[in-house]
Design an enzyme around this catalytic site. Structure first.
Site, PDB file in Angstrom:
ATOM      1  N   THR A  46       0.955  -1.172  -0.133  1.00  0.00           N
ATOM      2  CA  THR A  46      -0.101   0.003  -0.015  1.00  0.00           C
ATOM      3  C   THR A  46       0.785   1.300  -0.071  1.00  0.00           C
ATOM      4  O   THR A  46       0.475   2.389  -0.507  1.00  0.00           O
ATOM      5  CB  THR A  46      -0.944  -0.106   1.284  1.00  0.00           C
ATOM      6  OG1 THR A  46      -1.849  -1.067   1.038  1.00  0.00           O
ATOM      7  CG2 THR A  46      -1.752   1.369   1.245  1.00  0.00           C
TER       8      THR A  46
ATOM      9  N   SER B 127       1.862  -7.768  -0.482  1.00  0.00           N
ATOM     10  CA  SER B 127       2.729  -8.550   0.360  1.00  0.00           C
ATOM     11  C   SER B 127       1.725 -10.013   0.334  1.00  0.00           C
ATOM     12  O   SER B 127       2.431 -10.788   0.949  1.00  0.00           O
ATOM     13  CB  SER B 127       2.755  -8.069   1.732  1.00  0.00           C
ATOM     14  OG  SER B 127       1.661  -7.828   2.401  1.00  0.00           O
TER      15      SER B 127
ATOM     16  N   THR C 266       1.602  -4.327   4.114  1.00  0.00           N
ATOM     17  CA  THR C 266       1.753  -4.758   5.733  1.00  0.00           C
ATOM     18  C   THR C 266       0.916  -6.227   5.878  1.00  0.00           C
ATOM     19  O   THR C 266       0.910  -6.426   7.102  1.00  0.00           O
ATOM     20  CB  THR C 266       0.693  -3.614   6.428  1.00  0.00           C
ATOM     21  OG1 THR C 266      -0.488  -3.522   5.731  1.00  0.00           O
ATOM     22  CG2 THR C 266       1.420  -2.312   6.347  1.00  0.00           C
ATOM     23  N   ASP C 267       0.133  -6.704   5.196  1.00  0.00           N
ATOM     24  CA  ASP C 267      -0.712  -7.881   5.315  1.00  0.00           C
ATOM     25  C   ASP C 267       0.347  -8.968   5.774  1.00  0.00           C
ATOM     26  O   ASP C 267       0.080  -9.720   6.659  1.00  0.00           O
ATOM     27  CB  ASP C 267      -1.390  -8.441   3.863  1.00  0.00           C
ATOM     28  CG  ASP C 267      -2.719  -7.499   3.709  1.00  0.00           C
ATOM     29  OD1 ASP C 267      -2.768  -6.748   4.611  1.00  0.00           O
ATOM     30  OD2 ASP C 267      -3.102  -7.591   2.651  1.00  0.00           O
TER      31      ASP C 267
HETATM   32  N1  LIG Z   1      -1.731  -2.057   4.161  1.00  0.00           N
HETATM   33  C1  LIG Z   1      -1.150  -2.894   3.076  1.00  0.00           C
HETATM   34  O1  LIG Z   1       0.107  -2.849   2.732  1.00  0.00           O
HETATM   35  C2  LIG Z   1      -2.071  -3.868   2.755  1.00  0.00           C
HETATM   36  C3  LIG Z   1      -1.305  -4.236   1.353  1.00  0.00           C
HETATM   37  N2  LIG Z   1      -2.319  -4.510   0.197  1.00  0.00           N
HETATM   38  C4  LIG Z   1      -0.168  -5.103   1.116  1.00  0.00           C
HETATM   39  O2  LIG Z   1       0.815  -5.504   0.425  1.00  0.00           O
HETATM   40  O3  LIG Z   1      -0.001  -5.984   2.117  1.00  0.00           O
END
Ligand SMILES: NC(=O)C[C@H](N)C(=O)O
Length: 341
Positions: free
Chosen positions: A27, A73, A106-107
């Protein structure tokens, strides 16, 4: 190789510290159609775009951008994990590099951060950072998170603390941190262990240091890692079936982590699954789906040949199990890894 001291003569950086920012997507590198759209966005930005959004970064350090991956991620697999770790290790081996930032979704950020924490052989600061709102959003959190991450990477106190995670003004040890909220900017927690410190009004305030072995003090080395063995996580619940265990074993899993109920208790199917795993020579680790607390050793561990995950959540237990299995399948070895790391 252990890389400890930054180089003193900085011919190519004009005396300024050098920080590498290695982009993997997420993100923090994403944008949506409008500033109010906080979901359904796509990875669009490279590391240079992040630098453009934060001109103040250049006052801190000589920055080097590495656009390694552009993935959300949840798409990161073992091959991508090894690609990230190898590139981080290569950058850290450069004597002109003083610290390194990994920008990441973050995932699964906690899985990559813990993996790096176990395999890197360097005392230089490595900070993993992400964002909960895309770069295009009102009040995007990525720019300040990245700015703070660079400041942490430059702090002498960050040396030798293992891989760190910076999110929303807080600083965490990679081993302890976990994503604990689906959408909030305050998404990361280290519930039992607490955060290591806080970034407040430009100051970095460190309160604790990690005690579990990390980086140069672990027995894991990227040099000896061609690939990671397959390990699956199975989620236990009321009325669980046995088919997941058959499927994992038949597919060639060398290890199974159970996201067990409570303090690692096993449903009738999970118990049968553990027996199947033992017969097939597949390692079986009991973690918990609860999200807080420690899974303590039990008598069942002896009868069924299982390993208690301690305070590692299932996704982190899987990372450690894969690394441990590259060294030995012996129960005492696996248990000793879970006690030390
Ligand atoms: N907040 C994030 O980064 C979620 C995102 N979609 C990820 O790549 O994990």
């Amino acid at each position: 190789m252990t890389v400890s001291e930054p180089r003193r003569d900085r011919r190519s950086t004009g005396g300024r510290p050098r920080v590498v920012v290695l982009g993997t997507g997420g993100t923090i590198a994403s944008s949506a159609d409008s500033a109010t759209q906080l979901h359904d966005y796509r990875v669009t930005a490279g590391v240079e775009d992040m630098f453009t959004a934060i001109p103040e970064l250049h006052a801190l350090a000589d920055l080097r951008a590495v656009n390694l991956l552009q993935l959300d991620s949840h798409a990161i697999d073992s091959a991508a994990l090894l690609t990230i770790a190898r590139r981080v290790a290569k950058e850290l081996a450069d004597p002109e590099v003083d610290g390194l930032i990994v920008t990441h979704g973050t995932d699964t950020l906690e899985e990559t951060a813990y993996f790096l924490n176990l395999v890197l052989k360097s005392t230089k600061p490595v900070v993993v950072v992400g964002a909960m709102r895309p770069a295009s959003a009102l009040s995007a959190d990525g720019p300040l998170n990245l700015y703070n991450a660079v400041r942490v990477a430059l702090a002498p106190a960050a040396h030798g603390k293992g891989v760190l995670v910076v999110m929303n003004d807080r600083l965490f040890a990679a081993r302890d941190v976990a994503k604990a909220h689906t959408t909030a900017v305050e998404a990361f927690e280290a519930a039992e262990e607490g955060c290591l410190g806080r970034i407040a009004c430009g100051g970095i305030h460190l309160f604790h240091a990690p005690l579990r072995l990390h980086t140069a003090a672990t027995s894991f080395s990227l040099d000896r890692l061609a690939e990671l063995p397959m390990a699956d996580i199975i989620f236990d619940h009321q009325g669980a079936g046995i088919h997941h265990y058959h499927a994992a074993i038949d597919a060639g899993a060398r290890g199974i982590v159970l996201a067990a109920t409570g303090n690692g208790s096993l449903s009738p199917s999970a118990r049968l699954g553990a027996e199947l795993a033992a017969r097939a020579g597949v390692a079986f680790v009991r973690s918990s789906r609860v999200g807080r607390g420690i899974v303590t050793p039990s008598f069942d561990d002896e009868t069924l040949g299982m390993v208690a995950a301690g305070s590692l959540n299932p996704q982190k237990a899987r990372i450690l199990l894969m690394l441990a299995l590259t060294q030995s399948h012996e129960l005492h070895h696996l248990r000793s890894c879970f006690e030390r790391y």
